[in-house]
Design a protein around this motif. Sequence first.
Motif, PDB file in Angstrom:
ATOM      1  N   UNK A  87      12.323 -16.187  -8.552  1.00  0.00           N
ATOM      2  CA  UNK A  87      11.311 -16.926  -9.322  1.00  0.00           C
ATOM      3  C   UNK A  87      11.486 -16.746 -10.797  1.00  0.00           C
ATOM      4  N   UNK A  88      11.545 -15.555 -11.429  1.00  0.00           N
ATOM      5  CA  UNK A  88      11.628 -15.446 -12.661  1.00  0.00           C
ATOM      6  C   UNK A  88      12.880 -15.524 -13.304  1.00  0.00           C
ATOM      7  N   UNK A  89      14.308 -15.802 -12.586  1.00  0.00           N
ATOM      8  CA  UNK A  89      15.228 -16.526 -13.113  1.00  0.00           C
ATOM      9  C   UNK A  89      14.962 -17.920 -13.137  1.00  0.00           C
ATOM     10  N   UNK A  90      14.300 -18.528 -12.218  1.00  0.00           N
ATOM     11  CA  UNK A  90      14.144 -19.992 -12.132  1.00  0.00           C
ATOM     12  C   UNK A  90      13.408 -20.469 -13.515  1.00  0.00           C
ATOM     13  N   UNK A  91      12.342 -19.290 -13.819  1.00  0.00           N
ATOM     14  CA  UNK A  91      11.789 -19.631 -15.092  1.00  0.00           C
ATOM     15  C   UNK A  91      12.685 -19.570 -16.165  1.00  0.00           C
ATOM     16  N   UNK A  92      13.810 -18.953 -16.259  1.00  0.00           N
ATOM     17  CA  UNK A  92      14.849 -18.940 -17.414  1.00  0.00           C
ATOM     18  C   UNK A  92      15.474 -20.170 -17.327  1.00  0.00           C
ATOM     19  N   UNK A 105      17.586  -8.373 -19.834  1.00  0.00           N
ATOM     20  CA  UNK A 105      16.416  -8.247 -18.902  1.00  0.00           C
ATOM     21  C   UNK A 105      16.764  -6.887 -18.079  1.00  0.00           C
ATOM     22  N   UNK A 106      17.984  -7.051 -17.782  1.00  0.00           N
ATOM     23  CA  UNK A 106      18.233  -5.681 -16.845  1.00  0.00           C
ATOM     24  C   UNK A 106      18.280  -4.427 -17.637  1.00  0.00           C
ATOM     25  N   UNK A 107      18.807  -4.552 -18.660  1.00  0.00           N
ATOM     26  CA  UNK A 107      18.706  -3.278 -19.563  1.00  0.00           C
ATOM     27  C   UNK A 107      17.218  -2.807 -19.761  1.00  0.00           C
ATOM     28  N   UNK A 108      16.717  -3.763 -20.182  1.00  0.00           N
ATOM     29  CA  UNK A 108      14.829  -3.676 -20.471  1.00  0.00           C
ATOM     30  C   UNK A 108      14.546  -3.083 -19.010  1.00  0.00           C
ATOM     31  N   UNK A 109      14.865  -3.625 -17.961  1.00  0.00           N
ATOM     32  CA  UNK A 109      14.267  -3.085 -16.434  1.00  0.00           C
ATOM     33  C   UNK A 109      14.415  -1.908 -16.402  1.00  0.00           C
ATOM     34  N   UNK A 148      11.223 -10.964 -20.688  1.00  0.00           N
ATOM     35  CA  UNK A 148      10.131  -9.880 -20.076  1.00  0.00           C
ATOM     36  C   UNK A 148       9.860  -9.899 -18.732  1.00  0.00           C
ATOM     37  N   UNK A 149       9.414 -11.406 -18.363  1.00  0.00           N
ATOM     38  CA  UNK A 149       9.284 -11.662 -16.890  1.00  0.00           C
ATOM     39  C   UNK A 149      10.394 -11.272 -16.085  1.00  0.00           C
ATOM     40  N   UNK A 150      11.648 -11.465 -16.401  1.00  0.00           N
ATOM     41  CA  UNK A 150      12.662 -11.459 -15.681  1.00  0.00           C
ATOM     42  C   UNK A 150      12.783  -9.739 -15.597  1.00  0.00           C
ATOM     43  N   UNK A 151      12.736  -8.982 -16.744  1.00  0.00           N
ATOM     44  CA  UNK A 151      12.560  -7.737 -16.841  1.00  0.00           C
ATOM     45  C   UNK A 151      11.785  -6.873 -15.840  1.00  0.00           C
ATOM     46  N   UNK A 152      10.487  -7.468 -15.866  1.00  0.00           N
ATOM     47  CA  UNK A 152       9.309  -6.782 -14.915  1.00  0.00           C
ATOM     48  C   UNK A 152       9.805  -7.081 -13.675  1.00  0.00           C
ATOM     49  N   UNK A 153      10.251  -8.167 -13.342  1.00  0.00           N
ATOM     50  CA  UNK A 153      10.582  -8.535 -11.840  1.00  0.00           C
ATOM     51  C   UNK A 153      11.872  -7.756 -11.343  1.00  0.00           C
ATOM     52  N   UNK A 178      22.445  -9.947 -12.178  1.00  0.00           N
ATOM     53  CA  UNK A 178      23.326 -10.725 -13.382  1.00  0.00           C
ATOM     54  C   UNK A 178      24.133 -11.875 -13.097  1.00  0.00           C
ATOM     55  N   UNK A 179      24.653 -11.828 -12.068  1.00  0.00           N
ATOM     56  CA  UNK A 179      25.551 -12.709 -11.566  1.00  0.00           C
ATOM     57  C   UNK A 179      24.710 -14.065 -11.122  1.00  0.00           C
ATOM     58  N   UNK A 180      23.638 -13.778 -10.322  1.00  0.00           N
ATOM     59  CA  UNK A 180      22.776 -14.812  -9.999  1.00  0.00           C
ATOM     60  C   UNK A 180      22.203 -15.559 -11.208  1.00  0.00           C
ATOM     61  N   UNK A 181      21.788 -14.689 -12.159  1.00  0.00           N
ATOM     62  CA  UNK A 181      21.300 -15.476 -13.567  1.00  0.00           C
ATOM     63  C   UNK A 181      22.299 -16.201 -14.417  1.00  0.00           C
ATOM     64  N   UNK A 182      23.521 -15.812 -14.399  1.00  0.00           N
ATOM     65  CA  UNK A 182      24.931 -16.351 -14.872  1.00  0.00           C
ATOM     66  C   UNK A 182      24.966 -17.835 -14.205  1.00  0.00           C
ATOM     67  N   UNK A 183      24.673 -17.680 -12.884  1.00  0.00           N
ATOM     68  CA  UNK A 183      25.162 -18.555 -12.095  1.00  0.00           C
ATOM     69  C   UNK A 183      24.110 -19.820 -12.385  1.00  0.00           C
TER      70      UNK A 183
END
Lengths: 228, 447
Positions: B328-333, B376-380, B23-28, B420-425
């Motif tokens: 920052x949200x992705x760093x949280x993940x 997160x992306x779909x939710x966003x 959710x944090x990522x989705x909101x961001x 999505x690429x960055x998150x996967x990375x």
Amino acid sequence: MLAINNLTFSYPGAQSQFVLHDFALAKGEHVFIYGPSGSGKSTLLSLITGVQQHNSGSISILDTVFSTLSQKQKDRFRADHIGYIFQQFNLIPFLSATENVALGCEFSKIRTEKATAKYGSVEKGANTLLVALGLSEQNIAKPVNQLSIGQQQRVAAARALLGEPELIIADEPTSALDNDAREEFINQLFEQANNNHTSILFVSHDQTLANLFDRQVALSSFMQEKVL
Amino acid sequence: MSLLTLSRKSLLNRFSSIAITTIAIALSITLLLLIERARVDAKASFHNTVSGTDLIVGARTGSTELLLFSVFRIGHPTNNLSFKSYQDITSKRSVKWAIPLSLGDSHKGFSVIGTNNDYFTHYRYANKQNLAFSKGHAFEQVNHVVLGSNVAKKLHYHLGDSIVLSHGAGNTSFHHHDDHPFKVVGILAATGTAVDNSVHVPLVAIDNIHGSTMPSISQKHQADEHHDHDHNHDHHDDHQHHSEQRDEHSKLPALSNAELTGQPKQISAFLLGLKSPIFALQLQRNISQYKQEPLLAIMPKFTLRQLWEVVGVFEKALLVISGAVVVIALLGMLTNLLASLSQRRRELAILRSVGASPRTIFTLLGLEALLITTCATLLAIAFYYLVIVLLANMLGSISGIHLQLMALSQYQMSLLAGIILLGTLFGCLPAYKAYRYALSDGLTIKV
């Protein structure tokens, strides 16, 4: 079907070397290996399962020489031909009992085919084996972390048996069970293994169960650790 | 059961912490999408304010100032230019059309523009779109007024209403001209530009508001209303004999564009359309060197771009900040995945025992990051459209601006793909750690 000849192995950076002389296991044979803790049990098992690569000598299972296989091929070989039962914590907590058993076929096409041929599907095979090993339908439906240790070990045994791998390695699977339950567990495991002529390599520091096996071997009789 | 199912089940097992991370990522991401949309909309509405106009001419002042008051209706002209100069310049051969503008008055906070019917024919915005009437028609009489869509909506004016215009640009004016009521004859369709917030009156009437001159023709047209002015401008008189009855209320003939323009002393600015854009540079230079009075001509496209370079910086800064929020949200993940890893070494050993290779373990963990960022992306996207719908309803009732539900722009899509690429990375880090565990632990269960 399993043969170890003059094998040496050392962990990277370690100051000692393991030397393994001849050891062999026949098809369908149930062998008890006695090894107190610290005698190199884990090392032996990781060599047989192909997780560790030996330095010299040879190890072969089903006439496949491990030193000729790549790491990836060894992983596949393990998936296809070896069932493994841990001492404890055998189950993935977020999967059902049936799914945990089916995991045994997950990475092996051969075992999936065998299970499907015998039971109709991997899931049916998993459930049939669970029942055969003494789990009730109700227990099968429970989340696995609600099962008793004995029941959990039976799920692990079913996973090792499903798809009829040629070798089952059991790393003290009964150490967390009480005496009566141990014997019952071993007998049920043997019964299922005999159906498929599966060899069993049972490693333990507890000799009370040793006389149930075809043959007993002390680990120290063929495996030594030498300081370099 | 595929690896994907395994990842999914593993994630669901840690539902609450993963859900919060997601959710944090989705909101961001929602924030990023909204800011990008706002940025594009702001830029578009900025650049769309005027189009098809080759030159804007006013008394000599800053080019930004001229653009702001003539097109955005922000600020006031500091100087006017003489009507004679307007006539002189618009008579040049390269000129195709001209729209005179007289600004500086207001009605209940909305700016009042004196112009003529050329405004409705030639003024263009967005992609060279003409102004359209949602109701009514253009000026036919001196006391006619055409409202921007927002003015009509906010002040609840309808066709046929009488309104009173005041002198001065303030919201409240003590100098009301109650004796010169205007009649609403047209309401323009929404444009999303300053036109929506403008009150248009015939140029000739601007002088009436100021009480200086009053063409006799208007006096006669408004005989049925409480008019007692006595100005005489007989050069319009011959038109009152026209028998055409286009305005059924006043039943008077429509005035020509020249009559609606009148002969004011000064106007604030005028817009020029040229026969060919190649004349623009030459004419601009000529106007700058105009002998009779100091004038300034600007090319709106060029000045708009200059102005945007100043305004646009803030927009870009906002986008960069919201991008940082996503990172920052992705760093949280990443923290979440790394923290859970040590508890999952048992799971990894079991998977190894059934034949999973270290590479499979890597893929499994990488998939988890991919799944989280994709969810997160779909939710966003869902959040984004929800906000747009809610905002559209709200903005629609308040301002008359219609936010459209359109597909994501290519840039937004590429932003999402990049996330999505960055998150996967990012997910490769815990995946690599799990890979190392898989190699070192082997089948030993480390709890």
